[in-house]
Motif scaffolding. Structure first.
Motif, PDB file in Angstrom:
ATOM      1  N   TYR A 116       0.872  -1.173   0.000  1.00 60.48           N
ATOM      2  CA  TYR A 116       0.000   0.000   0.000  1.00 60.48           C
ATOM      3  C   TYR A 116       0.908   1.223   0.000  1.00 60.48           C
ATOM      4  O   TYR A 116       1.796   1.349   0.848  1.00 60.48           O
ATOM      5  N   HIS A 117       0.719   2.156  -0.946  1.00 58.10           N
ATOM      6  CA  HIS A 117       1.684   3.227  -1.132  1.00 58.10           C
ATOM      7  C   HIS A 117       1.223   4.605  -0.666  1.00 58.10           C
ATOM      8  O   HIS A 117       1.788   5.625  -1.078  1.00 58.10           O
ATOM      9  N   ARG A 118       0.231   4.652   0.215  1.00 59.27           N
ATOM     10  CA  ARG A 118      -0.076   5.912   0.895  1.00 59.27           C
ATOM     11  C   ARG A 118       0.591   5.879   2.272  1.00 59.27           C
ATOM     12  O   ARG A 118       0.709   4.823   2.882  1.00 59.27           O
TER      13      ARG A 118
ATOM     14  N   VAL B 149       9.954   5.873  -9.423  1.00 61.70           N
ATOM     15  CA  VAL B 149       8.897   6.617  -8.751  1.00 61.70           C
ATOM     16  C   VAL B 149       8.537   7.838  -9.592  1.00 61.70           C
ATOM     17  O   VAL B 149       9.355   8.722  -9.812  1.00 61.70           O
ATOM     18  N   GLY B 150       7.295   7.878 -10.077  1.00 59.95           N
ATOM     19  CA  GLY B 150       6.887   9.004 -10.903  1.00 59.95           C
ATOM     20  C   GLY B 150       6.789  10.292 -10.119  1.00 59.95           C
ATOM     21  O   GLY B 150       7.089  11.361 -10.622  1.00 59.95           O
ATOM     22  N   ALA B 151       6.394  10.213  -8.854  1.00 62.04           N
ATOM     23  CA  ALA B 151       6.228  11.435  -8.069  1.00 62.04           C
ATOM     24  C   ALA B 151       6.003  11.105  -6.605  1.00 62.04           C
ATOM     25  O   ALA B 151       5.546  10.012  -6.255  1.00 62.04           O
ATOM     26  N   ILE B 152       6.357  12.070  -5.749  1.00 58.65           N
ATOM     27  CA  ILE B 152       5.969  12.066  -4.337  1.00 58.65           C
ATOM     28  C   ILE B 152       4.850  13.097  -4.219  1.00 58.65           C
ATOM     29  O   ILE B 152       5.062  14.278  -4.494  1.00 58.65           O
ATOM     30  N   ILE B 153       3.671  12.666  -3.855  1.00 53.38           N
ATOM     31  CA  ILE B 153       2.514  13.561  -3.787  1.00 53.38           C
ATOM     32  C   ILE B 153       2.113  13.748  -2.325  1.00 53.38           C
ATOM     33  O   ILE B 153       1.589  12.822  -1.691  1.00 53.38           O
ATOM     34  N   ASN B 154       2.377  14.930  -1.772  1.00 50.02           N
ATOM     35  CA  ASN B 154       1.954  15.208  -0.401  1.00 50.02           C
ATOM     36  C   ASN B 154       0.595  15.897  -0.410  1.00 50.02           C
ATOM     37  O   ASN B 154       0.432  16.959  -1.029  1.00 50.02           O
ATOM     38  N   THR B 155      -0.371  15.289   0.265  1.00 49.34           N
ATOM     39  CA  THR B 155      -1.728  15.829   0.298  1.00 49.34           C
ATOM     40  C   THR B 155      -1.997  16.666   1.541  1.00 49.34           C
ATOM     41  O   THR B 155      -3.017  17.334   1.634  1.00 49.34           O
TER      42      THR B 155
ATOM     43  N   THR C 197       0.296  19.429   3.816  1.00 49.38           N
ATOM     44  CA  THR C 197       1.591  20.093   3.919  1.00 49.38           C
ATOM     45  C   THR C 197       1.633  21.219   4.944  1.00 49.38           C
ATOM     46  O   THR C 197       2.671  21.854   5.121  1.00 49.38           O
ATOM     47  N   ALA C 198       0.516  21.458   5.624  1.00 46.93           N
ATOM     48  CA  ALA C 198       0.492  22.543   6.617  1.00 46.93           C
ATOM     49  C   ALA C 198      -0.631  22.291   7.607  1.00 46.93           C
ATOM     50  O   ALA C 198      -1.554  21.516   7.350  1.00 46.93           O
ATOM     51  N   GLY C 199      -0.504  22.937   8.786  1.00 50.15           N
ATOM     52  CA  GLY C 199      -1.583  22.883   9.767  1.00 50.15           C
ATOM     53  C   GLY C 199      -1.426  21.787  10.797  1.00 50.15           C
ATOM     54  O   GLY C 199      -0.372  21.162  10.935  1.00 50.15           O
ATOM     55  N   THR C 200      -2.506  21.546  11.532  1.00 54.15           N
ATOM     56  CA  THR C 200      -2.539  20.527  12.578  1.00 54.15           C
ATOM     57  C   THR C 200      -2.852  19.169  11.972  1.00 54.15           C
ATOM     58  O   THR C 200      -3.696  19.056  11.077  1.00 54.15           O
ATOM     59  N   VAL C 201      -2.169  18.136  12.461  1.00 50.32           N
ATOM     60  CA  VAL C 201      -2.393  16.782  11.956  1.00 50.32           C
ATOM     61  C   VAL C 201      -2.693  15.842  13.111  1.00 50.32           C
ATOM     62  O   VAL C 201      -2.208  16.041  14.232  1.00 50.32           O
ATOM     63  N   SER C 202      -3.478  14.832  12.839  1.00 47.35           N
ATOM     64  CA  SER C 202      -3.769  13.785  13.813  1.00 47.35           C
ATOM     65  C   SER C 202      -3.065  12.497  13.414  1.00 47.35           C
ATOM     66  O   SER C 202      -2.799  12.271  12.226  1.00 47.35           O
ATOM     67  N   LYS C 203      -2.770  11.676  14.404  1.00 49.18           N
ATOM     68  CA  LYS C 203      -2.151  10.392  14.115  1.00 49.18           C
ATOM     69  C   LYS C 203      -2.982   9.612  13.114  1.00 49.18           C
ATOM     70  O   LYS C 203      -4.200   9.529  13.238  1.00 49.18           O
ATOM     71  N   MET C 204      -2.335   9.062  12.106  1.00 49.45           N
ATOM     72  CA  MET C 204      -2.921   8.259  11.029  1.00 49.45           C
ATOM     73  C   MET C 204      -3.663   9.090   9.981  1.00 49.45           C
ATOM     74  O   MET C 204      -4.248   8.532   9.050  1.00 49.45           O
ATOM     75  N   ASP C 205      -3.631  10.425  10.092  1.00 52.03           N
ATOM     76  CA  ASP C 205      -4.084  11.224   8.950  1.00 52.03           C
ATOM     77  C   ASP C 205      -3.185  10.902   7.763  1.00 52.03           C
ATOM     78  O   ASP C 205      -1.971  10.711   7.921  1.00 52.03           O
ATOM     79  N   GLU C 206      -3.766  10.888   6.561  1.00 50.58           N
ATOM     80  CA  GLU C 206      -2.938  10.676   5.376  1.00 50.58           C
ATOM     81  C   GLU C 206      -2.024  11.885   5.170  1.00 50.58           C
ATOM     82  O   GLU C 206      -2.458  13.025   5.222  1.00 50.58           O
ATOM     83  N   LYS C 207      -0.750  11.603   4.912  1.00 50.88           N
ATOM     84  CA  LYS C 207       0.203  12.662   4.585  1.00 50.88           C
ATOM     85  C   LYS C 207       0.400  12.774   3.075  1.00 50.88           C
ATOM     86  O   LYS C 207       0.633  13.863   2.551  1.00 50.88           O
ATOM     87  N   GLY C 208       0.329  11.636   2.365  1.00 53.16           N
ATOM     88  CA  GLY C 208       0.526  11.668   0.929  1.00 53.16           C
ATOM     89  C   GLY C 208       0.661  10.271   0.366  1.00 53.16           C
ATOM     90  O   GLY C 208       0.330   9.280   1.011  1.00 53.16           O
ATOM     91  N   TYR C 209       1.190  10.199  -0.866  1.00 50.86           N
ATOM     92  CA  TYR C 209       1.356   8.896  -1.507  1.00 50.86           C
ATOM     93  C   TYR C 209       2.456   8.953  -2.560  1.00 50.86           C
ATOM     94  O   TYR C 209       2.826  10.019  -3.059  1.00 50.86           O
ATOM     95  N   PHE C 210       2.996   7.773  -2.861  1.00 49.37           N
ATOM     96  CA  PHE C 210       3.971   7.618  -3.932  1.00 49.37           C
ATOM     97  C   PHE C 210       3.268   7.074  -5.172  1.00 49.37           C
ATOM     98  O   PHE C 210       2.376   6.236  -5.058  1.00 49.37           O
ATOM     99  N   LYS C 211       3.708   7.525  -6.346  1.00 50.76           N
ATOM    100  CA  LYS C 211       3.320   6.841  -7.562  1.00 50.76           C
ATOM    101  C   LYS C 211       4.267   5.655  -7.761  1.00 50.76           C
ATOM    102  O   LYS C 211       5.064   5.338  -6.886  1.00 50.76           O
ATOM    103  N   PHE C 212       4.181   5.001  -8.931  1.00 53.07           N
ATOM    104  CA  PHE C 212       4.820   3.699  -9.093  1.00 53.07           C
ATOM    105  C   PHE C 212       6.307   3.681  -8.743  1.00 53.07           C
ATOM    106  O   PHE C 212       7.045   4.597  -9.070  1.00 53.07           O
ATOM    107  N   GLY C 213       6.728   2.582  -8.112  1.00 55.77           N
ATOM    108  CA  GLY C 213       8.131   2.327  -7.823  1.00 55.77           C
ATOM    109  C   GLY C 213       8.371   2.041  -6.350  1.00 55.77           C
ATOM    110  O   GLY C 213       7.515   2.277  -5.509  1.00 55.77           O
ATOM    111  N   GLY C 214       9.518   1.483  -6.046  1.00 58.93           N
ATOM    112  CA  GLY C 214       9.894   1.296  -4.657  1.00 58.93           C
ATOM    113  C   GLY C 214      10.231   2.633  -4.033  1.00 58.93           C
ATOM    114  O   GLY C 214      10.778   3.512  -4.697  1.00 58.93           O
TER     115      GLY C 214
END
Length: 297
Positions: A167-169, A231-237, A239-256
């Motif tokens: 899972y790549h998120r 890896v085509g890209a690092i996509i951060n969804t 990038t600012a503000g308050t975060v909670s544990k297990m909130d999604e931070k982002g995802y990778f496109k294809f690749g290790g």
């Protein structure tokens, strides 16, 4: 060439298995064969090949690869929100969302969780600036997180290495406030242990994004997403503000790919099984949300 298998401990079952490496022959040739220096530079120090991969995997033409990869890598699609036939491209499938119940976690604020599915290696106390991955070459905290390293020297560090089957998120391992976020351009070396043992400071040379998060109970931690070959890209969804544990931070496109989390000295204690396996030179296969560390009270 050395062909020692990469051994990983499955956390859920406790069994040790030899990792199946997609493209192992080519990775070993690029990093272990002395005749391959030109090709190593062409493939891994230029982003051209990875950009071409990205264009293809974003294309509807890549949909035909989805089913074969699911079968080849034994991916459990029962965990996914959408069925295999519903994805518009391979990257759409690769960055798939999972059902919330597929990755439960402990809401206790003193418990830090794994930020991603992957193979975990932990360093409970860094020798100042240096850490050495499995069968690897010394890596530098100063090189990996320039401008932030002073507060993490002598701290603790966890590497979570993702493979194509994972899972790549990725998600925040602890709640807090985002202080800074910086994208750093770089190479796209493989993050496989074969490459780590060959000499490049992957975490200091590769493309990456470093995010500093301030918390209430473990000081600040740095979350670094490291790009890798293919890896085509690092996509951060987020990038600012308050975060909670297990909130999604982002995802990778294809690749290790790899996520690295660095903690300040004396703030966390890693889970005993991760410490024991890492001391034996073995990574541990974990899932996002599973225990990574506890706050030192």
């Amino acid at each position: 060439m050395q062909n020692t298998p990469i051994q990983v401990v499955d956390r859920d079952s406790g069994t040790v298995f030899d990792e199946v490496i997609l493209g192992e022959k080519w990775i070993r040739w690029a990093y272990q064969d002395s005749s391959s220096n030109l090709m190593e530079r062409l493939l891994f120090r230029s982003s051209l090949i990875s950009r071409l991969f990205g264009l293809w995997y974003d294309s509807p033409l890549s949909r035909g690869k989805i089913r074969s990869v699911i079968n080849e890598l034994s991916i459990d699609m029962a965990e996914a929100v959408r069925p295999a036939e519903d994805y518009k491209s391979f990257n759409d499938f690769f960055a798939r969302h999972l059902k919330p119940e597929a990755r439960p976690f402990d809401p206790d604020p003193t418990q830090i969780v794994s930020p991603a599915d992957g193979r975990v290696l932990v360093f409970p106390e860094l020798d100042k600036d240096v850490f050495v991955p499995v069968k690897g070459h010394p890596m530098s905290i100063n090189a990996m997180v320039p401008g932030l390293s002073h507060q993490f020297l002598g701290g603790a560090l966890a590497i979570v290495r993702l493979c194509p089957a994972d899972y790549h998120r990725y998600h925040f391992p602890a709640s807090g406030q985002i202080e800074t976020s910086e994208d750093i351009a770089g190479a796209l070396h493989s993050v496989n242990p074969i490459a780590l043992g060959a000499g490049p400071d992957v975490f200091g040379e590769n493309k990456r994004c470093n995010t500093l998060i301030k918390t209430n109970n473990i000081g600040s931690y740095c979350f670094s997403e490291v790009g890798a070959f293919g890896v085509g890209a690092i996509i951060n969804t987020k990038t600012a503000g308050t975060v909670s544990k297990m909130d999604e931070k982002g995802y990778f496109k294809f690749g290790g790919s790899t996520v690295v989390v660095v903690f300040e000295p004396g703030k966390v204690a890693f889970s005993p099984d991760l410490v024991a396996n890492s001391a034996r030179g073995r990574e541990t296969l974990v899932k996002v949300g599973q225990p990574l560390a506890s706050a030192v009270i």
